[in-house]
Design an enzyme around this catalytic site. Structure first.
Site, mmCIF file in Angstrom:
data_model
loop_
_atom_site.group_PDB
_atom_site.id
_atom_site.type_symbol
_atom_site.label_atom_id
_atom_site.label_comp_id
_atom_site.label_asym_id
_atom_site.label_seq_id
_atom_site.Cartn_x
_atom_site.Cartn_y
_atom_site.Cartn_z
ATOM 1 N N LYS A 79 -119.330 18.236 15.134
ATOM 2 C CA LYS A 79 -119.897 18.981 14.017
ATOM 3 C C LYS A 79 -118.931 20.109 13.660
ATOM 4 O O LYS A 79 -118.315 20.725 14.547
ATOM 5 C CB LYS A 79 -121.253 19.539 14.443
ATOM 6 C CG LYS A 79 -122.044 20.282 13.385
ATOM 7 C CD LYS A 79 -123.400 20.709 13.969
ATOM 8 C CE LYS A 79 -124.293 21.401 12.959
ATOM 9 N NZ LYS A 79 -125.615 21.753 13.553
ATOM 10 N N SER A 154 -129.534 19.893 10.896
ATOM 11 C CA SER A 154 -128.296 20.180 10.196
ATOM 12 C C SER A 154 -127.104 19.347 10.676
ATOM 13 O O SER A 154 -126.054 19.307 10.034
ATOM 14 C CB SER A 154 -127.938 21.664 10.371
ATOM 15 O OG SER A 154 -127.717 21.978 11.743
ATOM 16 N N SER A 178 -132.036 20.441 15.120
ATOM 17 C CA SER A 178 -130.909 19.921 14.344
ATOM 18 C C SER A 178 -130.098 18.841 15.038
ATOM 19 O O SER A 178 -129.176 18.295 14.448
ATOM 20 C CB SER A 178 -129.975 21.062 13.932
ATOM 21 O OG SER A 178 -130.586 21.856 12.941
#
Length: 486
Positions: A79, A154, A178
Site C-alpha cells: 500500500k 482504504s 481497511s
C-alpha cells in the site's frame, strides 16, 4: 493452474522445490500487471529495477541453497502508505506528490531482509480515509470480480492486487477495517494484528492509536508467513510490543476441536444482507462440524462503535495531518505570504474526504466541545474494550460478518458519507479495542460477489485466530473474471 496463480504458500513451496525461479515469478507478475492493471488500477508505481535486483539476489541464494525463509523470492506489493527508500510515496494524496523517502519503513526493511521481491506500490484512499478506494487522488481501483464495483478500502489496491493474482501477497493498514473489509469484498484473506504487534515506523499516520499494519494473501498460511516476517518489537516505534513472535505457520493444522466461538447477537441485525448472513452462518456450522463449541454472546456497546470511531479517528487525523503545510515536503502552492501558502497548499493538496475529517476532528477537539465529544468517545471506547474482555472470559474467538453487504457499485455511496461509514460497522470495534481480526472468504452471493467471515481474537493471540481461520477457509481459491478478460 499455473504456479504463479497459486496461493502464496504454494508458491513458496514451489520456490523451495525449484519448480519455479524468483525471476520467472517476477516476470509473470509484471506481465499480468501489464495485461490486467489497466482495467483494475491497483498499482500506482512499479520500481522494476529494484524488484529485478531482489529477484536476482533471491535466485542466487536459492541456487546456493541458502534461502532466507518462506518469502524469499515471493513477489509482494505495498500500500502506498509505507515509506520505501528511493520510491515515491504519496499516500494516495496530491499533497505528497513527488515525495521520495530517504529511508525504509520497518515493515519494508524486514520484508527485504526476508528476501521478498517488492513489485510496487498500491492504490489507496487518500491518507487511508475511506471504504472504497474512491478517495484516491489518482483515481479509483476496481473490483476484479466486477469492474463496475469497488474493492473496498482504504487498502483496496492491496486487496485487488492479491485477488487478481498480480502479486502473491500484499500489505495494507487497518484503522477501522481497511484490511478486513476489502479482503471480504474481493474474496481473499486479510488480517489486522493486535495493536503493537507490528511496527508503524515509516507508515504515514492517519489515527495513531488505531492504525495497524497487516497482510493480504489468498490463503491463511500465506498470511501467517507474511505476519511472521514483519511482527516484533522495533526500537523506532515505542508502541510496538516486546512480546516474542511465535511461529504462526507451525500450529495452523492442529485443529480447532474444543475451541469456543462466540457469535454476538448485535452483529446479526438490521442492515445485514440476507445472503451475507446465510453464508456467514454456514461458516459457523462448518466450524461446529469440526468440533468448535458455538456460543451466543452479547457485545452491548458495539452499536456505538461507529460514532465513537469517527470522533476518535478524526480527532487524531486532525492532529497528524497538521504537518502537511508545504514547508517540509510534498506539494507547495505558489503564494506571496506564508499564511497564504499554508492555506493554498492544504486547499489544493487535500481531497474532499480528508478535508471533511480534518474539520470534524478539529471541531471535536475544540474548546467547549472536547469533553462533550472526544472525552466521551474515549469513555465509550473503554466500554467496548470491556465488552470484549468479558466475552473472552468464556470464548476463544468472536465470529461475525466482515461487511454488511457484498461489493457496492463505484459512485453508489460517494454522496452519502454516513452510508459509506457504515460499511465498517463490524470491523471498527476490533480497532477501538486493539484486538486482532481476520477476514476469510466464506462464499458468494447470487451475483457471484465474494462474502467474508470475520474472526476477532484475544490480544496477541494471533496463533489461535489463524488456526480457526485455517479451518474456516475454503479449500479452493477461484480466479476472478478480470483474469478471463471480462
Amino acid at each position: 493452474m499455473k504456479i504463479d496463480l497459486l496461493p502464496l504458500s504454494q508458491i513458496s513451496d514451489a520456490l523451495a522445490s525449484g519448480a519455479v525461479s524468483p525471476e520467472a515469478l517476477l516476470e509473470a507478475s509484471l506481465a499480468r500487471i501489464r495485461a490486467v492493471d489497466g482495467r483494475l488500477h491497483a498499482f500506482l508505481r512499479l520500481p522494476t529495477d529494484e524488484a529485478g535486483a531482489a529477484a536476482k539476489a533471491s535466485a542466487q541464494r536459492r541456487s546456493s541453497r541458502k534461502p532466507l525463509g518462506p518469502l524469499d523470492g515471493v513477489p509482494l506489493a505495498l500500500k502506498d502508505i509505507f515509506c520505501m527508500e528511493g520510491v515515491e510515496t504519496t499516500c494516495g494524496s496530491r499533497i505528497l506528490e513527488g515525495y521520495v523517502p530517504p529511508y525504509d519503513a520497518t515493515v519494508v526493511r524486514k520484508l527485504k531482509q526476508a528476501g521478498a521481491v517488492i513489485v510496487g506500490k498500491l492504490n489507496m484512499d487518500e491518507f487511508a480515509m475511506g471504504s472504497s478506494t474512491e478517495n484516491s487522488a489518482f483515481g479509483p481501483t476496481m473490483n476484479p470480480w466486477d469492474l463496475s464495483r469497488t474493492p473496498g478500502g482504504s487498502s483496496g489496491g492491496s486487496a485487488a492486487a492479491v485477488a487478481a493474482r498480480l502479486v502473491a501477497g500484499a500489505f495494507g493498514t487497518d484503522t477501522g477495517g481497511s484490511i478486513r473489509q476489502p479482503a471480504a469484498l474481493v474474496g481473499c484473506v486479510g488480517m489486522k494484528p493486535t495493536y503493537g504487534r507490528v511496527s508503524r515506523f515509516g507508515v504515514i499516520a492517519f489515527a495513531s492509536s488505531l492504525d495497524q499494519v497487516g497482510p493480504f494473501a489468498q490463503d491463511v498460511r500465506g498470511v501467517a508467513y507474511l505476519l511472521g516476517a514483519v511482527a516484533g518489537h522495533d526500537n523506532d516505534d515505542q508502541t510496538s510490543s516486546p512480546r516474542p513472535v511465535p511461529d504462526y505457520a507451525a500450529g495452523l493444522d492442529r485443529g480447532v476441536r474444543g475451541l469456543r466461538i462466540g457469535v454476538p447477537r448485535e452483529y446479526f441485525g438490521e442492515g445485514l444482507a440476507p445472503e451475507v448472513e446465510r453464508a456467514v452462518r454456514a461458516g459457523v456450522e462448518k466450524l461446529r462440524s469440526l468440533g468448535c463449541e458455538i456460543r451466543d454472546i452479547s457485545l452491548p456497546n458495539s452499536p456505538h462503535a461507529i460514532a465513537t470511531y469517527y470522533i476518535v479517528a478524526t480527532a487524531e487525523a486532525s492532529s497528524n495531518l497538521a504537518r502537511y503545510d508545504g514547508v517540509r515536503y510534498g506539494h507547495r502552492a505558489k503564494a506571496t505570504q506564508l499564511l497564504e501558502m499554508y492555506e493554498k497548499t492544504r486547499a489544493e493538496g487535500f481531497g474532499a474526504e480528508v478535508k471533511r475529517r480534518i474539520m470534524l476532528g478539529t471541531y471535536a477537539l475544540s474548546s467547549g466541545y472536547y469533553d462533550a465529544y472526544y472525552l466521551r468517545a474515549q469513555k465509550v471506547r473503554a466500554l467496548i474494550r470491556r465488552d470484549f474482555d468479558q466475552a473472552f472470559a468464556t470464548v476463544d474467538a468472536v465470529l461475525s460478518p466482515t461487511s454488511p453487504t457484498t461489493a457496492f457499485k463505484l459512485g453508489e455511496k460517494l454522496d452519502d458519507p454516513l452510508a459509506m461509514y457504515l460499511n465498517d460497522v463490524y470491523t471498527v470495534p476490533a480497532n477501538l479495542a486493539g484486538l486482532p481480526g481476520i477476514s476469510v472468504p466464506c462464499g458468494f452471493d447470487s451475483r457471484k460477489l465474494p462474502i467474508g467471515l470475520q474472526l476477532i481474537g484475544r490480544p496477541f493471540d494471533e496463533e489461535t485466530l489463524l488456526r480457526i481461520a485455517r479451518a474456516a477457509e475454503p479449500s479452493d481459491c477461484p480466479l476472478p473474471p478480470v483474469l478471463e478478460g471480462r
